[in-house]
Scaffold this motif. Structure first.
Motif, mmCIF file in Angstrom:
data_model
loop_
_atom_site.group_PDB
_atom_site.id
_atom_site.type_symbol
_atom_site.label_atom_id
_atom_site.label_comp_id
_atom_site.label_asym_id
_atom_site.label_seq_id
_atom_site.Cartn_x
_atom_site.Cartn_y
_atom_site.Cartn_z
ATOM 1 N N ASP A 16 -1.455 1.406 17.122
ATOM 2 C CA ASP A 16 -1.335 -0.015 17.506
ATOM 3 C C ASP A 16 -1.518 -0.912 16.282
ATOM 4 O OD1 ASP A 16 -1.063 0.723 20.098
ATOM 5 O OD2 ASP A 16 -3.086 0.155 20.740
ATOM 6 N N THR A 17 -2.573 -0.605 15.551
ATOM 7 C CA THR A 17 -2.903 -1.435 14.392
ATOM 8 C C THR A 17 -1.776 -1.410 13.363
ATOM 9 O OG1 THR A 17 -5.205 -0.883 14.747
ATOM 10 C CG2 THR A 17 -4.658 -1.850 12.620
ATOM 11 N N ARG A 18 -1.240 -0.236 13.134
ATOM 12 C CA ARG A 18 -0.176 -0.130 12.127
ATOM 13 C C ARG A 18 1.085 -0.871 12.569
ATOM 14 N NH1 ARG A 18 -1.653 5.999 9.938
ATOM 15 N NH2 ARG A 18 -3.658 5.248 9.088
ATOM 16 N N LEU A 19 1.353 -0.810 13.856
ATOM 17 C CA LEU A 19 2.505 -1.577 14.341
ATOM 18 C C LEU A 19 2.258 -3.069 14.143
ATOM 19 C CD1 LEU A 19 3.472 0.418 17.547
ATOM 20 C CD2 LEU A 19 4.886 0.092 15.498
ATOM 21 N N MET A 20 1.017 -3.472 14.370
ATOM 22 C CA MET A 20 0.683 -4.893 14.153
ATOM 23 C C MET A 20 0.892 -5.265 12.695
ATOM 24 S SD MET A 20 -2.793 -5.455 16.291
ATOM 25 C CE MET A 20 -3.060 -4.535 17.786
ATOM 26 N N LEU A 21 0.506 -4.351 11.816
ATOM 27 C CA LEU A 21 0.671 -4.631 10.388
ATOM 28 C C LEU A 21 2.149 -4.772 10.018
ATOM 29 C CD1 LEU A 21 -2.121 -2.399 8.879
ATOM 30 C CD2 LEU A 21 -1.894 -4.875 8.639
ATOM 31 N N CYS A 22 2.979 -3.922 10.611
ATOM 32 C CA CYS A 22 4.425 -4.024 10.338
ATOM 33 C C CYS A 22 4.934 -5.371 10.836
ATOM 34 C CB CYS A 22 5.189 -2.911 11.055
ATOM 35 S SG CYS A 22 4.805 -1.289 10.414
ATOM 36 N N GLU A 23 4.526 -5.707 12.055
ATOM 37 C CA GLU A 23 4.994 -6.963 12.646
ATOM 38 C C GLU A 23 4.550 -8.171 11.810
ATOM 39 O OE1 GLU A 23 6.978 -7.677 15.082
ATOM 40 O OE2 GLU A 23 6.534 -9.802 15.405
ATOM 41 N N LEU A 24 3.271 -8.182 11.467
ATOM 42 C CA LEU A 24 2.756 -9.345 10.749
ATOM 43 C C LEU A 24 3.373 -9.441 9.345
ATOM 44 C CD1 LEU A 24 0.861 -11.773 10.875
ATOM 45 C CD2 LEU A 24 -0.945 -10.325 9.927
ATOM 46 N N THR A 25 3.557 -8.295 8.705
ATOM 47 C CA THR A 25 4.202 -8.315 7.386
ATOM 48 C C THR A 25 5.598 -8.917 7.512
ATOM 49 O OG1 THR A 25 3.013 -6.318 6.750
ATOM 50 C CG2 THR A 25 4.920 -6.907 5.414
ATOM 51 N N GLY A 26 6.319 -8.477 8.555
ATOM 52 C CA GLY A 26 7.663 -9.012 8.780
ATOM 53 C C GLY A 26 7.615 -10.522 8.974
ATOM 54 N N ARG A 27 6.651 -10.986 9.758
ATOM 55 C CA ARG A 27 6.574 -12.433 10.014
ATOM 56 C C ARG A 27 6.262 -13.210 8.737
ATOM 57 N NH1 ARG A 27 2.910 -12.879 15.521
ATOM 58 N NH2 ARG A 27 4.209 -11.537 16.820
ATOM 59 N N VAL A 28 5.325 -12.690 7.955
ATOM 60 C CA VAL A 28 4.946 -13.408 6.732
ATOM 61 C C VAL A 28 6.122 -13.417 5.750
ATOM 62 C CG1 VAL A 28 3.459 -13.329 4.687
ATOM 63 C CG2 VAL A 28 2.462 -13.103 6.964
ATOM 64 N N LEU A 29 6.806 -12.296 5.629
ATOM 65 C CA LEU A 29 7.947 -12.253 4.702
ATOM 66 C C LEU A 29 9.047 -13.204 5.170
ATOM 67 C CD1 LEU A 29 8.253 -8.437 3.856
ATOM 68 C CD2 LEU A 29 7.565 -10.282 2.300
ATOM 69 N N LYS A 30 9.316 -13.184 6.457
ATOM 70 C CA LYS A 30 10.387 -14.035 6.971
ATOM 71 C C LYS A 30 10.042 -15.515 6.775
ATOM 72 C CE LYS A 30 13.040 -14.933 11.183
ATOM 73 N NZ LYS A 30 14.298 -14.174 11.172
ATOM 74 N N CYS A 31 8.807 -15.851 7.128
ATOM 75 C CA CYS A 31 8.391 -17.247 7.009
ATOM 76 C C CYS A 31 8.348 -17.664 5.534
ATOM 77 C CB CYS A 31 7.027 -17.404 7.661
ATOM 78 S SG CYS A 31 6.359 -19.052 7.526
ATOM 79 N N GLY A 32 7.765 -16.800 4.704
ATOM 80 C CA GLY A 32 7.632 -17.129 3.283
ATOM 81 C C GLY A 32 8.989 -17.241 2.597
ATOM 82 N N LEU A 33 9.880 -16.300 2.880
ATOM 83 C CA LEU A 33 11.224 -16.396 2.297
ATOM 84 C C LEU A 33 11.919 -17.639 2.832
ATOM 85 C CD1 LEU A 33 12.249 -12.613 2.385
ATOM 86 C CD2 LEU A 33 12.028 -14.028 0.332
ATOM 87 N N GLY A 34 11.694 -17.936 4.095
ATOM 88 C CA GLY A 34 12.261 -19.145 4.694
ATOM 89 C C GLY A 34 11.807 -20.392 3.936
ATOM 90 N N LEU A 35 10.556 -20.400 3.505
ATOM 91 C CA LEU A 35 10.056 -21.557 2.751
ATOM 92 C C LEU A 35 10.718 -21.648 1.380
ATOM 93 C CD1 LEU A 35 6.252 -21.456 3.643
ATOM 94 C CD2 LEU A 35 8.002 -22.996 4.541
ATOM 95 N N LEU A 36 11.255 -20.547 0.917
ATOM 96 C CA LEU A 36 12.018 -20.580 -0.338
ATOM 97 C C LEU A 36 13.495 -20.857 -0.048
ATOM 98 C CD1 LEU A 36 10.494 -17.483 -2.215
ATOM 99 C CD2 LEU A 36 9.837 -19.884 -2.438
ATOM 100 N N GLY A 37 13.817 -21.025 1.219
ATOM 101 C CA GLY A 37 15.205 -21.282 1.598
ATOM 102 C C GLY A 37 16.038 -20.010 1.657
#
Ligand code: ARG
Length: 595
Positions: free
Chosen positions: A567-588
């Motif tokens: 469960d925890t590892r899946l959460m880590l994958c999900e959260l990493t994906g969200r942070v990367l998507k949001c962060g890259l989004g902030l770079l346009g």
């Protein structure tokens, strides 16, 4: 009564609060400099914990104590709660903090619950910020300077907006320059109307170049062009109509590029928008005694309040200080770039209620902005004005980037080439994708790569534009980051279902803890970008997220694990994906699900 609302403090904020509480028990406030706050930094080396502070060393001299002893007392008074183990002293008196597993586990849950902001708090106070960026000149080629301005400005706009500021993006295009004398003559004599409808920017640039080179060689012809300009400025109907058409078609052409880049403006108040305001403004400045006549022109001279070396109205020539006025009306009555900029400041304050105005413009315009800001200050305007300069883009030969025939490089060409090259990589890496998918992925990677090459450098750095480096799948590149994101998504595809909330959290491996810590620092990094307008700090952070994820991925099997660990590892994958998507989004930069 205080209103309580959910607000996630970052680890750095929590630790620094606790550290300051401890400090106040150990050192009397009389001994501290006024408003003193102990600083906490992220540790660069895990050997020294997750965060560290040098406060004991900073204060030791002042309170005449041995820094290690002082550090020991601070640690003694430090009430860690369950956030970290007892802090440790290192070296000459550093205090190191290592977060507890419980703190990291709680944080993982909190960050997952904060799906939109991912731990990034709102800026206080919230401001209205006008961002002036891109601003190409009509009928002149959009050169690398405009590329940098567009990409950096857009990213700053996104970040400021994400932090809760009210952002107004204004494209102050150069639509009233002397180039129009030549363009008007060209329009009447050598314009290809079909080309103009289809590719207005290119056609206008072609016309401009052709007329310009003719004008260079022929004084008489220059006068002819100038005549067209004078007619335009005098309100001649035919010329005004042509000018309007030029602006409109150029705007349409530019809009296509901006759409492709996913760059948005709230306004396009170009230079011409301010024409009517210039005359009265200059008169007002003269009345107020800020500007004065000199050889028929109107200028702003120094008020001699600053030291000469810090005074933008002086320059040093052969060891002598000579006046360097800010010209606002030429002796022939014409207004200048600076006049328009003065009017623009007024407008942005009165119409938009700007608290801050940010100008993302190349470093060569430093003097212009120094003079503009100094003049504005003398007018008693207190709005915060920021010049956000950037350096040049170099070719592989380390000289200014140029095309093979020595022309300045066009943004569209750069984008097209990048997308073509990305396409070739995809064809090789993932040939079984559909044609449509390939095209979409190539567009995202190609454009992402150009943006990331820009944003991963400190803006003042003159960086070398190199296709192979920027499109490499390894290293600090857009393809590498996009690939990390794709991996976080692939796991759910493989599992056959999307991420589901809930499940137990248990961190067992160091690689997992490192990754949670990294992800938790998103809330520390994003606001820090604005302190010196450095999107590259966010880029560097995202790169670290991707590498931490990579290490986690190698060390921790996800789908083969079980129970809370899985469960925890899946959460880590999900959260990493969200942070990367949001962060890259902030770079346009747009993410893709496959590549
Ligand atoms: N059009 C100008 C140029 O290409 C940039 C304008 C920047 N903005 C401003 N308010 N001066 O150099």
């Amino acid at each position: 009564m205080l209103t309580h609302y959910f607000r996630m403090q970052t680890f750095a904020q929590i630790l620094s609060q606790k550290l300051n509480e401890a400090l106040s028990k150990v050192v009397s406030s009389d001994d501290l400099p006024e408003g003193f706050q102990a600083d906490i930094d992220q540790s660069q080396n895990p050997q020294f914990g997750d965060y560290q502070s040098n406060v004991a060393m900073v204060l030791a001299k002042r309170v005449k104590r041995n820094p290690r002893e002082l550090a020991a007392e601070i640690i003694e008074a430090f009430e860690a709660g369950d956030i970290c183990d007892a802090p440790e002293i290192a070296g000459p008196g550093f205090i190191n903090f290592r977060l507890s597993s419980a703190a990291l586990e709680n944080r993982l849950a909190d960050l997952l619950a904060d799906a939109k902001k991912l731990g990034v708090g709102a800026a206080e106070p919230e401001k209205t910020i006008v961002i002036d960026f891109s601003a190409p000149n009509v009928a002149k080629p959009m050169h690398v300077g405009h590329i940098r301005s567009t990409i950096i400005g857009d990213s700053l706009a996104r970040i400021a907006g994400f932090l809760g500021h009210k952002v107004i993006a204004d494209n102050h295009i150069g639509d009233w320059g002397t180039q129009f004398g030549m363009i008007l003559w060209g329009w009447k004599n050598i314009l290809n109307h079909d080309a103009m409808e289809e590719q207005p920017i290119e056609e206008l640039v072609r016309v401009y170049r052709e007329v310009n080179s003719k004008a260079k060689a022929d004084l008489h012809f220059r006068e002819t062009c100038k005549g067209e300009l004078v007619k335009l400025q005098g309100g001649d109907e035919e010329n005004l109509a042509i000018w309007e058409k030029c602006i409109e078609l150029s705007r349409q052409g530019l809009q296509k590029i901006y759409d492709r880049l996913d760059v948005h403006f709230d306004h396009w108040l170009g230079e011409s928008f301010y024409n009517d305001q210039l005359g009265p403004l200059v008169e007002k400045l003269v009345e107020e005694g800020i500007a004065e006549e000199s050889d028929g022109a109107i200028c702003v001279f120094s008020d001699n309040k600053a030291e000469k070396k810090d005074d933008p109205f002086y320059k040093n020539e052969n060891d002598e200080w000579v006046p360097l006025p800010f010209l606002i009306r030429k002796s022939d009555g014409g207004f200048l770039y600076g006049t328009t900029d003065l009017a623009t400041v007024d407008y942005r304050i009165s119409e938009f209620g700007a608290d801050s105005i940010w100008y993302v413009v190349g470093a060569p315009q430093q003097l212009h902005f120094n003079q503009l800001f100094a003049t504005t200050e003398r007018r008693g305007i207190e709005t915060d004005l920021q010049f956000i300069p950037f350096g040049s883009i170099l070719g592989k030969d380390r000289r200014m980037l140029r095309t093979r025939d020595g022309e300045s490089v066009q943004l569209v060409d750069v984008l097209n080439e990048s997308v073509d090259r990305a396409r070739a990589i995809i064809e090789e890496k993932n040939p079984e994708l559909s044609d449509e998918e390939k095209a979409d992925i190539a567009e995202a990677i190609g454009i992402g790569a150009v943006k990331y090459a820009e944003l991963s450098q400190f803006r003042m750095t003159d960086y070398v534009f190199d296709w192979d480096t920027m499109l490499a799948l390894k290293g600090n590149t857009a393809p590498y980051l996009l690939n990390a994101y794709v991996r976080t998504r692939a796991i759910f595809r493989k599992m056959g279902k999307d991420f589901e909330e809930g499940g137990e959290i248990k961190l067992t491996e160091q690689a997992e803890k490192n990754l949670v810590l990294k992800l938790a620092q998103f809330g520390e990094v994003v606001p820090s970008v604005l302190s010196d307008f450095r999107p590259n700090a966010l880029a560097a952070y995202l790169y670290e997220v991707a590498t931490s994820y990579h290490k986690f991925w190698e060390a921790c099997p996800v789908l083969q694990s079980e129970g809370a660990v899985r469960d925890t590892r899946l959460m880590l994958c999900e959260l990493t994906g969200r942070v990367l998507k949001c962060g890259l989004g902030l770079l346009g930069i747009r993410t893709i699900e496959k590549m």
